[in-house]
Motif scaffolding. Structure first.
Motif, short mmCIF file in Angstrom:
data_model
loop_
_atom_site.label_atom_id
_atom_site.label_comp_id
_atom_site.label_asym_id
_atom_site.label_seq_id
_atom_site.Cartn_x
_atom_site.Cartn_y
_atom_site.Cartn_z
N GLU A 22 41.93 4.07 41.85
CA GLU A 22 40.85 3.20 41.37
C GLU A 22 41.40 2.14 40.42
O GLU A 22 42.13 2.43 39.50
CB GLU A 22 39.78 4.04 40.66
N GLU A 31 33.58 0.78 44.40
CA GLU A 31 34.85 0.47 43.76
C GLU A 31 35.16 -1.00 43.94
O GLU A 31 34.73 -1.62 44.90
CB GLU A 31 35.99 1.32 44.35
N LYS A 84 35.65 -6.44 47.32
CA LYS A 84 36.88 -7.18 47.06
C LYS A 84 36.55 -8.58 46.57
O LYS A 84 35.80 -9.32 47.21
CB LYS A 84 37.74 -7.24 48.33
N GLU A 138 38.08 -4.35 43.75
CA GLU A 138 39.49 -4.69 44.00
C GLU A 138 39.64 -6.20 43.94
O GLU A 138 38.73 -6.95 44.31
CB GLU A 138 39.90 -4.16 45.38
N ILE A 160 32.98 5.36 50.40
CA ILE A 160 33.44 4.36 49.43
C ILE A 160 32.97 2.98 49.88
O ILE A 160 33.22 2.58 51.01
CB ILE A 160 34.97 4.36 49.29
N LYS A 205 39.62 7.86 49.66
CA LYS A 205 39.62 7.44 48.26
C LYS A 205 41.02 7.04 47.85
O LYS A 205 41.97 7.80 48.02
CB LYS A 205 39.11 8.58 47.37
N LYS A 214 33.88 -0.58 49.14
CA LYS A 214 34.93 -1.35 48.49
C LYS A 214 34.50 -2.81 48.41
O LYS A 214 34.25 -3.46 49.42
CB LYS A 214 36.24 -1.22 49.28
#
Length: 422
Positions: free
Chosen positions: A361, A418, A386, A420, A382, A358, A384
């Motif tokens: 965030e 999450e 992007k 990004e 997680i 992790k 991720k």
């Protein structure tokens, strides 16, 4: 096909043959093509009508503007809280009494026009700032703190409960402004007396001063109504409950309607012109209804702050997928979900990675109030996501990404999603 035929006819050098062939084509093949096109169009309309897009009536649009620019007669956008557009009045006696009792004294609310990264720094920081309180008798130094105003987040949480009571599927509300409002709380003021009248309050937020905006009000396309039942309640089929019918004819069939009531309601059904509430309530009365106004093209205005929505791009694939209970757990399906929203035109999902660790965030969960009682958050891997975008300098860039990531989170609860920017 018409263009091909016209091109071939123009290449015929013999004018007599061209004229003869043109008459034949216009008399037979043109009518045949018209018939074929009409049949294909009829088939397409039939397929689309069988998969009706009822979700479109419940699209939520949100923006912000200065309170002096709020149009009280506008049909599309309304203040989330009506009291936001009222002028702030101060009771000096009440303020001094609260300070004496070490109670919080909320002066007013400000809007911070900055990114989520800056907002996170503000909420994690408990520092105080200096300001001035100007009265009819003098100028006094004051000390204030900023506390995040969460009433707009709680309003969305309440809206989720209303959707559940109305048996409607929930879509993440794209509100990039909800977490940018802060209450200015007075913690110290010396020398002022009860006989004075406050004229003006100013404050200096130091490095955050450039983001500060005063008298900004969030707006959305939800109007609160009180509708009376049409006629007397009719006994339902179960002979226990009663049907209360609300007429929607003059309000517009293209809009969405939600019943917001604390009273016991068995179920709610909707037709084009009526809303039927089945409830044990015997007597006719008024019902609180939320009207979700769907805009016309001329109503979508361009203001200082971007108009955000959770509207999907209307198409057969998106309509068909909404009817399916199963989820196709592939990268292609994640791309389809992201690209189904109108806001996705500003983003491109470039990379999807599954990680164990992790990191800090950069996005947040807009559906934080939906609890997952089965899976423990600490045990999740997680996912991720992007994104690339050209909106690098927008203050709501991370909020828009958070919206897309929050929607993906609803489909993949076994992961901690999450976002990004790359």
């Amino acid at each position: 096909m018409r263009d091909i035929i016209t091109d071939r006819l123009n290449k015929i050098e013999d004018l007599e043959q061209r004229k003869m062939l043109k008459n034949i084509m216009q008399g037979i093949f043109t009518n045949l093509m018209d018939y074929e096109e009409n049949m294909f169009k009829s088939l397409e309309e039939r397929v689309f009508s069988e998969i009706e897009n009822k979700e479109k009536k419940y699209d939520i649009y949100i923006t912000s503007c200065h309170k002096n620019k709020v149009d009280p007669v506008e049909e599309f956008l309304h203040p989330i809280f009506e009291e936001d557009i009222e002028d702030k009045k101060y009771d000096i006696k009440e303020i001094l009494q609260k300070l004496k009792n070490r109670e919080k004294v909320k002066l007013f609310t400000i809007f911070m026009n900055c990114s989520y990264i800056t907002i996170k720094g503000l909420t994690d920081n408990e520092r105080s700032y200096e300001g001035k309180l100007i009265t009819d008798k003098g100028i006094y130094k004051i000390e204030i703190k900023l506390e995040q105003n969460k009433k707009y987040m709680k309003k969305i949480e309440k809206l989720y409960d209303i959707f559940q009571r109305n048996s409607l599927s929930w879509r993440t509300i794209n509100n990039p402004y909800a977490n940018k409002f802060f209450d200015v709380t007075l913690i110290k003021c010396q020398g002022i007396t009860e006989e004075e009248e406050i004229k003006e309050i100013s404050l200096n937020l130091e490095e955050y001063e450039k983001y500060k905006k005063i008298d900004i009000v969030p707006l959305w396309n939800i109007e609160e109504l009180n509708l009376k039942s049409s006629g007397f309640p009719v006994p339902a089929i179960d002979k226990v409950n009663f049907e209360h019918i609300l007429s929607l004819k003059r309000l517009g069939a293209c809009n969405g309607y939600l019943v917001d009531t604390e009273e016991e309601v068995r179920y709610i059904k909707r037709t084009e012109e009526e809303l039927t509430i089945v409830s044990p309530k015997e007597k006719a009365g008024s019902w609180k209804v939320l009207k979700i106004v769907q805009p016309q093209l001329e109503q979508i205005r361009k203001g200082e702050y971007k108009l955000a929505s959770n509207s999907r791009i209307d198409g057969f694939i998106n309509r068909f997928s909404q009817k399916q209970a199963s989820i196709i757990r592939t990268r292609g399906e994640i791309n389809r979900i992201v690209n189904s929203f109108e806001v996705s035109k500003d983003f491109e999902l470039a990379v999807i990675e599954i990680e164990d660790k992790k990191e800090a965030e950069l996005t947040y969960d807009m559906n934080y109030f939906i609890a997952d009682d089965i899976r423990v958050g600490n045990s999740k891997k997680i996912m991720k996501l992007k994104f690339t975008t050209y909106l690098k300098d927008s203050p709501i860039i991370y909020d828009l990404v958070s919206f897309l990531v929050s929607e993906i989170q609803l489909y993949f609860p076994e992961y901690k999603c999450e976002g990004e920017l790359i």
